[in-house]
Design an enzyme around this catalytic site. Structure first.
Site, PDB file in Angstrom:
ATOM      1  CG  HIS A   1       0.273   6.315  -0.694  1.00  0.00           C
ATOM      2  ND1 HIS A   1      -0.740   7.035  -1.291  1.00  0.00           N
ATOM      3  CD2 HIS A   1      -0.291   5.720   0.404  1.00  0.00           C
ATOM      4  CE1 HIS A   1      -1.855   6.899  -0.594  1.00  0.00           C
ATOM      5  NE2 HIS A   1      -1.610   6.099   0.438  1.00  0.00           N
TER       6      HIS A   1
ATOM      7  CG  HIS B   1       0.586   8.590  -7.314  1.00  0.00           C
ATOM      8  ND1 HIS B   1      -0.474   9.103  -6.602  1.00  0.00           N
ATOM      9  CD2 HIS B   1       0.459   9.101  -8.565  1.00  0.00           C
ATOM     10  CE1 HIS B   1      -1.208   9.879  -7.385  1.00  0.00           C
ATOM     11  NE2 HIS B   1      -0.655   9.904  -8.577  1.00  0.00           N
TER      12      HIS B   1
ATOM     13  CG  HIS C   1      -1.810   1.180   1.344  1.00  0.00           C
ATOM     14  ND1 HIS C   1      -3.132   1.169   0.953  1.00  0.00           N
ATOM     15  CD2 HIS C   1      -1.570   2.439   1.810  1.00  0.00           C
ATOM     16  CE1 HIS C   1      -3.666   2.359   1.171  1.00  0.00           C
ATOM     17  NE2 HIS C   1      -2.738   3.156   1.696  1.00  0.00           N
ATOM     18  CD  GLU C   2       1.531   3.549   3.659  1.00  0.00           C
ATOM     19  OE1 GLU C   2       1.721   4.621   3.049  1.00  0.00           O
ATOM     20  OE2 GLU C   2       0.497   3.321   4.325  1.00  0.00           O
TER      21      GLU C   2
END
Length: 649
Positions: free
Chosen positions: A445, A448, A441-442
């Protein structure tokens, strides 16, 4: 091409140095406003670079205060907040800058590229939401509100950290730890006066371990009560924050803070958000009731809030033969990190090279990122729990990819922080599968932000991305942590080197949506509470009354009266999610829709994944995520994908 900044922080001189930078920026603003002819190149670009210089200076303090918190860092951070807030508020209310931006947008409409237009559009909106067009009295009050809000948010976070660190439960009875994972028992064990004892805290690895596997119901209740009653002093902070946000909204011409929040998001209006959340509640509730019946059947007594994790884990083992202890040896931290890098290489063609750099902790590491042999970015990983670190997991951007007005390319960097079980000289850090999901998940981020190829700082990487779309890339990536193809890249036993067997992977995949409707209801409860809380002015007992009224629709087990969840809801009171917690579910629709498209193409050979890299990751915040998604998929997002992903339809 420029190199990355060296991470450094001088707490002793920080406040003086901060004030000097702000003085320089203020002087620069005065000089720029005197220009006879203001253009994007001569006016907007220098202003962006001023803000980036300040951000690069302040980020190390913000980071250290979160990952290596000390009395000194707390004081310096608290002292700096009023200075930063005062500066940024005055800047955001400067009517001359606001007018200059509007004039430049009109005068250069035919020559500006889409990135530059986006910068101006967002800035003009930001100025209007900051009250730049208002009278002097209103602006002064908004400035006072912003300073106070930042102080209160910091106090809220610090209170929570202090309360978390202050509590421990110690037992010397081995029966109290019977059933816990061996690694968790080892982490809890210590010797005192020749007696073996076990310490449990409110730090996430310790707290989750006992709530999930701890056999002693009284200890589970003790830990639960300590957790949900942390920081009672935060209740007064919440009242004041809500009052200030409501006052600010009214000054800016909005009926409430929820309306103000939506002005810069994808969602069109408050009704759209509430209807979206309620639809998901209605679709999830019946399945959640059936899930709870199965859990309740394992307990002779009616289930309490502090029982659900324990009996759910018991049911999970019974239904899927999932034993966390059996899986953890296959998820050794360093191997998981290397495997995550390999997965990203296979999916997007990016590679990671370890950098020898002295950082804030010996267990933090830096890596340079390459795309097709071209250096693109740097990432810092700090993954293990420690007492001086704030709980949870997050990505924080440091440097941002951009081009200066002279054409120099600046590369991006970012921090990924987690709180995994610590390693030691005698014990490796073995992760739960949930930890693997968190890391993915991190990293979603992070890439991105880091893979952006946008030239304008304010819309590069995660900058400029609508708040209710910012979780899209992270949620998209985390879904792959359950894919057999991906797991086989890194899930190998840390001692035998055996790859995680197919049968164990199948069990993990089957168990993926275990209690998914119940978990969905829980997140929807948080989202609806946050959004309604900011839709009119609440204070004191009315806040608890609101939460209780929502729980009648979402909480299948009534929490005990002492549960003051709101006092620890740092996402909305110490983070950026006020009236925006719904964003997790809003963005999850996008992520689920894209995920199924990539899986259908075979994952590693997916043309959709390549297009996602080119359109979304490289595109940063230079266009609306709504526009990016339609370009990528050729259609509107399908909300049914979210229910499908969670096994609810």
């Amino acid at each position: 091409m420029s190199k990355f900044l060296k991470f450094s922080l001088n707490l002793e001189s920080f406040i003086d140095d901060l004030q000097k930078i702000i003085e320089q920026n203020n002087k620069s603003v005065d000089e720029l406003l005197k220009l006879d002819k203001k253009s994007y190149s001569s006016f907007v670009k220098p202003l962006q670079e001023n803000e980036e210089r300040l951000e690069l200076f302040f980020s190390p303090l913000s980071h250290i205060n979160a990952v290596n918190n000390s009395d000194e860092s707390q004081k310096v951070y608290a002292d700096s907040l009023p200075i930063i807030t005062d500066y940024s508020t005055k800047l955001s209310q400067n009517i001359e800058i606001y007018r200059a931006y509007k004039e430049i947008l009109e005068d250069e409409a035919k020559t500006l590229n889409f990135e530059q237009k986006r910068v101006l559009d967002l800035n003009i909106l930001h100025f209007e939401l900051s009250g730049a067009h208002l009278d002097k009295k209103s602006k002064t009050r908004l400035q006072e509100i912003n300073i106070k809000k930042s102080q209160l948010s910091n106090d809220f976070s610090q209170n929570l950290l202090d309360a978390t660190n202050a509590y421990e439960y110690v037992t010397s009875d081995a029966k109290d730890v019977d059933g816990l994972l061996k690694s968790d028992i080892e982490s809890a064990k210590f010797e005192e006066d020749g007696v073996t004892k076990y310490r449990f805290t409110l730090q996430m690895p310790s707290y989750i371990a006992y709530m999930t596997y701890g056999p002693n119901c009284k200890i589970r209740e003790e830990l639960y009560k300590a957790y949900v009653t942390r920081s009672p002093e935060n209740a007064a902070i919440i009242d004041e924050l809500l009052s200030l946000k409501d006052e600010m909204s009214k000054i800016l011409g909005f009926s409430n803070y929820a309306e103000l929040s939506l002005a810069s998001k994808m969602a069109k209006d408050t009704k759209s958000v509430i209807d979206f959340l309620q639809t998901l509640i209605d679709n999830s509730k019946e399945q959640a009731k059936e899930e709870l019946k199965e859990v309740q059947a394992l307990s002779k007594e009616p289930l309490e809030s502090f029982d659900t994790a324990y009996y759910s884990e018991m049911l999970k083992k019974k239904k899927y033969e999932i034993d966390e202890e059996e899986y953890r040896p296959y998820f050794e931290q360093s191997r998981v990190v290397d495997g995550t890098f390999e997965f990203l290489n296979r999916l997007f063609g990016i590679s990671f090279v370890r950098v020898d750099e002295k950082l804030w902790d010996e267990k933090a590491n830096a890596y340079d990122i390459y795309l097709k042999d071209e250096l693109k970015a740097r990432i810092y990983l700090d993954l293990e729990a420690r007492k001086s670190k704030r709980g949870g997991a997050w990505m924080h951007n440091f440097e941002t990819h951009s081009k200066t007005k002279d054409g120099e390319v600046k590369l991006a960097s970012a921090f990924v922080v987690c709180n995994f079980t610590p390693s030691s000289k005698t014990q490796k850090s073995l992760l739960r599968h949930d930890d693997v999901v968190t890391l993915f998940h991190e990293m979603g981020h992070a890439i991105h932000h880091l893979l952006s190829e946008v030239g304008e700082i304010e819309v590069s990487g995660v900058n400029g991305v609508e708040w209710d779309a910012v979780e899209f890339p992270s949620q998209f990536l985390e879904n792959f942590a359950y894919e057999p193809k991906v797991l086989k890249l890194f899930a190998s036993h840390h001692e035998t080197k055996e790859i995680l067997p197919d049968e164990m992977i199948e069990r993990l995949v089957r168990a993926k949506n275990f209690m998914s409707a119940s978990q969905m209801l829980r997140q929807l409860e948080f989202s609806l509470f946050d959004f309604k809380l900011h839709s009119k002015l609440y204070s004191g007992e009315s806040i608890q009354d609101l939460l209780d009224s929502i729980r009648k629709d979402t909480a299948l087990i009534k929490p005990p009266a002492y549960n003051k969840f709101q006092n620890g809801f740092s996402h909305i009171f110490a983070g950026g999610y006020a009236a925006g917690y719904y964003s997790y579910k809003w963005a999850e629709v996008l992520s689920a829709d894209l995920f199924f498209s990539v899986v259908d193409e075979g994952i590693f050979d997916s043309n959709v994944a390549k297009a996602y890299l080119d359109i979304v990751l490289k595109g940063g915040g230079a266009k609306s995520m709504d526009e990016y998604f339609k370009t990528l998929m050729g259609r509107e997002p399908d909300a049914q994908s979210l229910l499908r992903l969670n096994g609810i339809i």
